[in-house]
Design a protein around this motif. Structure first.
Motif, PDB file in Angstrom:
ATOM      1  N   ARG A   8       1.660  -6.797  -4.331  1.00  0.00           N
ATOM      2  CA  ARG A   8       2.103  -5.975  -5.458  1.00  0.00           C
ATOM      3  C   ARG A   8       3.466  -6.457  -5.916  1.00  0.00           C
ATOM      4  NH1 ARG A   8      -2.404  -4.809  -4.250  1.00  0.00           N
ATOM      5  NH2 ARG A   8      -3.304  -2.735  -3.958  1.00  0.00           N
TER       6      ARG A   8
ATOM      7  N   ALA B  63      -2.248   1.048  -7.535  1.00  0.00           N
ATOM      8  CA  ALA B  63      -1.154   0.071  -7.595  1.00  0.00           C
ATOM      9  C   ALA B  63      -0.226   0.202  -6.387  1.00  0.00           C
ATOM     10  CB  ALA B  63      -0.363   0.257  -8.896  1.00  0.00           C
TER      11      ALA B  63
ATOM     12  N   GLY C 233       2.008   2.071 -13.202  1.00  0.00           N
ATOM     13  CA  GLY C 233       1.125   1.105 -12.546  1.00  0.00           C
ATOM     14  C   GLY C 233      -0.227   1.759 -12.389  1.00  0.00           C
TER      15      GLY C 233
ATOM     16  N   ILE D 236       4.719  -1.206 -11.362  1.00  0.00           N
ATOM     17  CA  ILE D 236       4.007  -1.917 -10.298  1.00  0.00           C
ATOM     18  C   ILE D 236       2.812  -2.667 -10.886  1.00  0.00           C
ATOM     19  CG2 ILE D 236       2.936  -1.696  -8.017  1.00  0.00           C
ATOM     20  CD1 ILE D 236       4.132   1.137  -7.858  1.00  0.00           C
ATOM     21  N   THR D 237       2.690  -3.940 -10.526  1.00  0.00           N
ATOM     22  CA  THR D 237       1.549  -4.738 -10.964  1.00  0.00           C
ATOM     23  C   THR D 237       0.803  -5.233  -9.732  1.00  0.00           C
ATOM     24  OG1 THR D 237       3.006  -5.539 -12.719  1.00  0.00           O
ATOM     25  CG2 THR D 237       0.879  -6.629 -12.507  1.00  0.00           C
ATOM     26  N   ILE D 238      -0.530  -5.144  -9.781  1.00  0.00           N
ATOM     27  CA  ILE D 238      -1.353  -5.674  -8.688  1.00  0.00           C
ATOM     28  C   ILE D 238      -1.480  -7.175  -8.914  1.00  0.00           C
ATOM     29  CG2 ILE D 238      -3.626  -5.595  -7.577  1.00  0.00           C
ATOM     30  CD1 ILE D 238      -3.923  -2.716  -8.507  1.00  0.00           C
TER      31      ILE D 238
ATOM     32  N   THR E 105       5.694  -2.119   1.318  1.00  0.00           N
ATOM     33  CA  THR E 105       5.973  -1.227   0.183  1.00  0.00           C
ATOM     34  C   THR E 105       6.685   0.038   0.662  1.00  0.00           C
ATOM     35  OG1 THR E 105       4.104  -2.091  -1.064  1.00  0.00           O
ATOM     36  CG2 THR E 105       4.870   0.105  -1.670  1.00  0.00           C
TER      37      THR E 105
END
Ligand SMILES: Nc1ncnc2c1ncn2[C@@H]1O[C@H](COP(=O)(O)OP(=O)(O)OP(=O)(O)O)[C@@H](O)[C@H]1O
Ligand SMILES: [Mg+2]
Length: 151
Positions: A137, A43, A39, A129-131, A18
């Motif tokens: 991620r 996140a 997010g 951002i999605t977990i 990231t």
């Protein structure tokens, strides 16, 4: 790489990955650029911002202090790291001098940007951002071509 060729979705399997993504994104930012991050808790918004800071040549370690809304870092261009989590909304942001700050010549990265629906311009880079797993991620990036800033 041209902004238009940058992938709109990017999956990361570690904080380091990231950070590396943030460093790459920094290459598209210009004085006046605004990056809106969305997010939930944990996140990876701050993690991505660390990478952006690194990409902008900030040597200081970027942190996420609990009660600080705006932190300024010195890189090739000033970096304003804004955490809107504790703001009630746009009015709070205005009282802090937020609009003047983000429309200046620094680069602004804003966590919890959805708390400021009326304060942000349309031409910004936006990252959702999605977990998707313990260490995974998903980053959805839009407005890359608009990251060029307003100055
Ligand atoms: N692929 C990944 N990318 C980023 N962080 C990850 C990843 N996998 C696990 N993590 C962990 O998720 C957490 C992300 O924390 P970070 O402070 O960046 O989130 P945040 O979105 O800023 O949260 P907050 O809303 O509390 O500010 C860290 O503990 C980090 O180690
Ligand atoms: Mg954070």
């Amino acid at each position: 790489m041209a902004a238009a060729d940058f992938p709109a979705e990017f999956s990361s399997d570690s904080p380091e990955e990231t950070i590396a993504l943030g460093e790459r994104l920094a290459g598209f930012l210009r004085p006046g650029s605004i990056v809106a991050l969305r997010g939930g808790l944990g996140a990876g918004k701050t993690c991505l911002t660390k990478g952006i800071a690194r990409g902008l040549g900030v040597e200081e370690t970027l942190t996420s202090p609990t009660y600080t809304i705006v932190s300024e870092y010195r890189g090739r261009v000033p970096l304003y790291h804004i955490d809107a989590y504790r703001l009630e909304g746009d009015e709070d942001f205005e009282n802090l001098g937020g609009p003047e700050l983000i429309h200046g010549e620094g680069i602004s990265v804003i966590e919890w940007s959805e708390r400021l629906p009326h304060s942000l311009p349309r031409n910004l880079m936006s990252v959702e951002i999605t977990i998707t797993g313990d260490q995974r991620r998903l980053f959805k990036i839009s407005g890359m071509e608009q990251a060029g800033g307003n100055v």
